[in-house]
Design a protein around this motif. Structure first.
Motif, mmCIF file in Angstrom:
data_model
loop_
_atom_site.group_PDB
_atom_site.id
_atom_site.type_symbol
_atom_site.label_atom_id
_atom_site.label_comp_id
_atom_site.label_asym_id
_atom_site.label_seq_id
_atom_site.Cartn_x
_atom_site.Cartn_y
_atom_site.Cartn_z
ATOM 1 N N ALA A 152 0.812 -1.215 0.000
ATOM 2 C CA ALA A 152 0.000 0.000 0.000
ATOM 3 C C ALA A 152 0.846 1.266 0.000
ATOM 4 O O ALA A 152 0.393 2.326 -0.463
ATOM 5 C CB ALA A 152 -0.944 0.007 1.201
ATOM 6 N N SER A 153 2.069 1.199 0.507
ATOM 7 C CA SER A 153 2.919 2.392 0.558
ATOM 8 C C SER A 153 3.651 2.651 -0.760
ATOM 9 O O SER A 153 4.324 3.682 -0.907
ATOM 10 C CB SER A 153 3.952 2.261 1.684
ATOM 11 O OG SER A 153 4.807 1.153 1.456
ATOM 12 N N ALA A 154 3.547 1.729 -1.718
ATOM 13 C CA ALA A 154 4.167 1.941 -3.029
ATOM 14 C C ALA A 154 3.405 3.025 -3.786
ATOM 15 O O ALA A 154 2.230 3.295 -3.512
ATOM 16 C CB ALA A 154 4.178 0.646 -3.824
ATOM 17 N N SER A 155 4.059 3.628 -4.748
ATOM 18 C CA SER A 155 3.409 4.663 -5.552
ATOM 19 C C SER A 155 2.341 4.034 -6.439
ATOM 20 O O SER A 155 2.371 2.827 -6.709
ATOM 21 C CB SER A 155 4.437 5.370 -6.423
ATOM 22 O OG SER A 155 4.882 4.507 -7.466
ATOM 23 N N PRO A 156 1.380 4.836 -6.921
ATOM 24 C CA PRO A 156 0.368 4.286 -7.843
ATOM 25 C C PRO A 156 0.994 3.633 -9.069
ATOM 26 O O PRO A 156 0.505 2.605 -9.542
ATOM 27 C CB PRO A 156 -0.460 5.515 -8.222
ATOM 28 C CG PRO A 156 -0.319 6.443 -7.055
ATOM 29 C CD PRO A 156 1.090 6.241 -6.567
ATOM 30 N N GLN A 157 2.072 4.188 -9.580
ATOM 31 C CA GLN A 157 2.738 3.613 -10.748
ATOM 32 C C GLN A 157 3.359 2.255 -10.411
ATOM 33 O O GLN A 157 3.289 1.306 -11.204
ATOM 34 C CB GLN A 157 3.815 4.568 -11.262
ATOM 35 C CG GLN A 157 3.293 5.870 -11.837
ATOM 36 C CD GLN A 157 2.916 6.891 -10.765
ATOM 37 O OE1 GLN A 157 3.257 6.717 -9.573
ATOM 38 N NE2 GLN A 157 2.223 7.945 -11.158
ATOM 39 N N GLU A 158 3.958 2.153 -9.221
ATOM 40 C CA GLU A 158 4.552 0.885 -8.804
ATOM 41 C C GLU A 158 3.474 -0.171 -8.576
ATOM 42 O O GLU A 158 3.642 -1.338 -8.941
ATOM 43 C CB GLU A 158 5.368 1.089 -7.534
ATOM 44 C CG GLU A 158 6.649 1.883 -7.753
ATOM 45 C CD GLU A 158 7.358 2.214 -6.458
ATOM 46 O OE1 GLU A 158 8.603 2.226 -6.464
ATOM 47 O OE2 GLU A 158 6.665 2.462 -5.437
ATOM 48 N N GLN A 159 2.367 0.229 -7.981
ATOM 49 C CA GLN A 159 1.278 -0.716 -7.761
ATOM 50 C C GLN A 159 0.703 -1.204 -9.091
ATOM 51 O O GLN A 159 0.428 -2.406 -9.261
ATOM 52 C CB GLN A 159 0.191 -0.068 -6.910
ATOM 53 C CG GLN A 159 0.629 0.193 -5.478
ATOM 54 C CD GLN A 159 -0.469 0.806 -4.631
ATOM 55 O OE1 GLN A 159 -1.615 0.375 -4.682
ATOM 56 N NE2 GLN A 159 -0.129 1.803 -3.837
ATOM 57 N N ARG A 160 0.545 -0.293 -10.039
ATOM 58 C CA ARG A 160 0.048 -0.685 -11.357
ATOM 59 C C ARG A 160 1.002 -1.686 -12.015
ATOM 60 O O ARG A 160 0.566 -2.657 -12.661
ATOM 61 C CB ARG A 160 -0.111 0.552 -12.236
ATOM 62 C CG ARG A 160 -0.691 0.269 -13.634
ATOM 63 C CD ARG A 160 -2.167 -0.014 -13.566
ATOM 64 N NE ARG A 160 -2.737 -0.243 -14.891
ATOM 65 C CZ ARG A 160 -4.015 -0.545 -15.110
ATOM 66 N NH1 ARG A 160 -4.865 -0.651 -14.097
ATOM 67 N NH2 ARG A 160 -4.460 -0.744 -16.339
ATOM 68 N N ALA A 161 2.294 -1.468 -11.848
ATOM 69 C CA ALA A 161 3.285 -2.386 -12.409
ATOM 70 C C ALA A 161 3.151 -3.775 -11.794
ATOM 71 O O ALA A 161 3.142 -4.791 -12.506
ATOM 72 C CB ALA A 161 4.684 -1.833 -12.192
ATOM 73 N N LEU A 162 3.030 -3.853 -10.486
ATOM 74 C CA LEU A 162 2.973 -5.135 -9.785
ATOM 75 C C LEU A 162 1.688 -5.907 -10.070
ATOM 76 O O LEU A 162 1.696 -7.142 -10.102
ATOM 77 C CB LEU A 162 3.110 -4.909 -8.283
ATOM 78 C CG LEU A 162 4.490 -4.462 -7.787
ATOM 79 C CD1 LEU A 162 4.401 -3.950 -6.354
ATOM 80 C CD2 LEU A 162 5.495 -5.604 -7.890
ATOM 81 N N PHE A 163 0.595 -5.191 -10.276
ATOM 82 C CA PHE A 163 -0.705 -5.844 -10.424
ATOM 83 C C PHE A 163 -1.173 -5.981 -11.875
ATOM 84 O O PHE A 163 -2.031 -6.814 -12.158
ATOM 85 C CB PHE A 163 -1.767 -5.103 -9.612
ATOM 86 C CG PHE A 163 -1.647 -5.294 -8.134
ATOM 87 C CD1 PHE A 163 -2.161 -6.420 -7.516
ATOM 88 C CD2 PHE A 163 -0.991 -4.356 -7.349
ATOM 89 C CE1 PHE A 163 -2.042 -6.611 -6.147
ATOM 90 C CE2 PHE A 163 -0.860 -4.527 -5.978
ATOM 91 C CZ PHE A 163 -1.382 -5.671 -5.374
ATOM 92 N N VAL A 164 -0.610 -5.174 -12.776
ATOM 93 C CA VAL A 164 -1.119 -5.181 -14.151
ATOM 94 C C VAL A 164 -0.009 -5.192 -15.199
ATOM 95 O O VAL A 164 0.167 -6.157 -15.935
ATOM 96 C CB VAL A 164 -2.059 -3.963 -14.396
ATOM 97 C CG1 VAL A 164 -2.500 -3.918 -15.868
ATOM 98 C CG2 VAL A 164 -3.275 -4.029 -13.491
ATOM 99 N N SER A 165 0.755 -4.108 -15.287
ATOM 100 C CA SER A 165 1.573 -3.886 -16.477
ATOM 101 C C SER A 165 2.791 -4.794 -16.580
ATOM 102 O O SER A 165 3.212 -5.148 -17.690
ATOM 103 C CB SER A 165 1.990 -2.414 -16.559
ATOM 104 O OG SER A 165 2.691 -2.015 -15.391
ATOM 105 N N ASN A 166 3.380 -5.199 -15.454
ATOM 106 C CA ASN A 166 4.525 -6.109 -15.546
ATOM 107 C C ASN A 166 4.112 -7.457 -16.129
ATOM 108 O O ASN A 166 4.814 -8.022 -16.972
ATOM 109 C CB ASN A 166 5.172 -6.313 -14.175
ATOM 110 C CG ASN A 166 5.991 -5.127 -13.726
ATOM 111 O OD1 ASN A 166 6.194 -4.181 -14.485
ATOM 112 N ND2 ASN A 166 6.461 -5.155 -12.495
#
Length: 291
Positions: free
Chosen positions: A270-284
């Motif tokens: 939860a403390s990751a940035s929105p961009q990092e969260q998007r990477a971990l859950f979607v774009s990666n």
């Protein structure tokens, strides 16, 4: 929340025979007798709760006929849109592995190959009882994946990381995806160190990424706090850009519901940035599996 789920096992036991479910039994991962006989995109979405599953990658479920499984999955994709990617089973130790690869490659959604490699001295955890990565035929056939532009889903235990690193160094043009965060199986301090060291050994190789999944197979009474060290250590080793979350459903469904698991992962980062969260859950996952 939105996710791309890069590790699911879709099946219909009336269509594809899975010997390990015929009959099902109790394993270290849970009571397989409780697994559904049918787990298709409709069952996945029906049980997803408030999680919007944008895309999925199906990973082979150890079928009796691997090409038949891939063709069935492609037919599902053609009619439902899911799965967007297929990771198929090929026994790379067989002389005709190249022919099998070509048969799988007829399915347009094929993205990679997995052959489970887990070997353990405890029969409870031993999958294959054979050190495939030491086999010269296996290693020669592994190189064929580059010709088809396919990745390899690497499922090993921490003790196998040094040999896996050797194999990966020989194949810099093949993307390797470490399954289930490296499978911390030996739940001791020594086992924890071996797992962490193995993660970092593999993370030092630029063509390796990690899927954070399967954690509850070894942690049936899990809490967010019990999962947190594994999740954060895996991300610390590989970096946000080379890690992604996955469900391992329906296997992990023996100990969690779908939305509960994804929200647990979201809480941990939860403390990751929105961009990092998007990477971990979607774009990666989209980038790793080219979907």
């Amino acid at each position: 929340m939105q996710v791309v789920d890069p590790h699911v096992h879709l099946w219909d036991l009336g269509q594809v025979h899975l010997p390990w479910l015929s009959p099902a039994s109790v394993a270290y991962s849970g009571d397989n007798r409780l697994l559904p006989r049918t787990f298709t995109p409709s069952e996945l979405r029906a049980g997803a709760g408030d999680v919007e599953v944008l895309k999925v990658i199906n990973v082979e479920a150890n079928p009796q006929d691997a090409v038949a499984e891939t063709r069935w999955l492609q037919s599902l994709a053609d009619t439902t849109g899911y799965p967007q990617g297929i990771v198929a089973l090929v026994d790379l130790a067989q002389p005709d592995a190249g022919t099998a690869l070509a048969a799988h490659a007829e399915s347009t959604n094929l993205r990679g190959i997995r052959q489970i490699l887990n070997v353990h001295s405890n029969p409870l955890y031993d999958y294959v009882s054979r050190h495939y990565m030491q086999d010269t035929q296996w290693r020669a056939n592994l190189r064929l994946l580059a010709r088809h532009k396919l990745s390899f889903d690497l499922q090993i235990y921490p003790s196998q990381a040094p040999l896996a690193a050797e194999v990966i160094r020989e194949n810099p043009d093949i993307p390797f995806i470490l399954n289930h965060a490296g499978m911390w199986v030996d739940r001791t301090l020594t086992g924890w160190r071996e797992w962490r060291n193995g993660l970092r050994l593999l993370a030092a190789l630029p063509n390796v990424t990690v899927k954070i999944s399967g954690l509850v197979m070894f942690d049936h009474l899990w809490t967010i706090e019990s999962l947190r060290p594994c999740v954060l250590d895996a991300i610390d080793a590989f970096g946000v850009e080379r890690a992604c979350f996955a469900s391992n459903f329906p296997i992990d469904g023996l100990h969690a519901n779908y939305a509960e698991l994804w929200h647990a992962y979201a809480d941990i980062v939860a403390s990751a940035s929105p961009q990092e969260q998007r990477a971990l859950f979607v774009s990666n996952a989209e980038r790793i599996y080219r979907v």
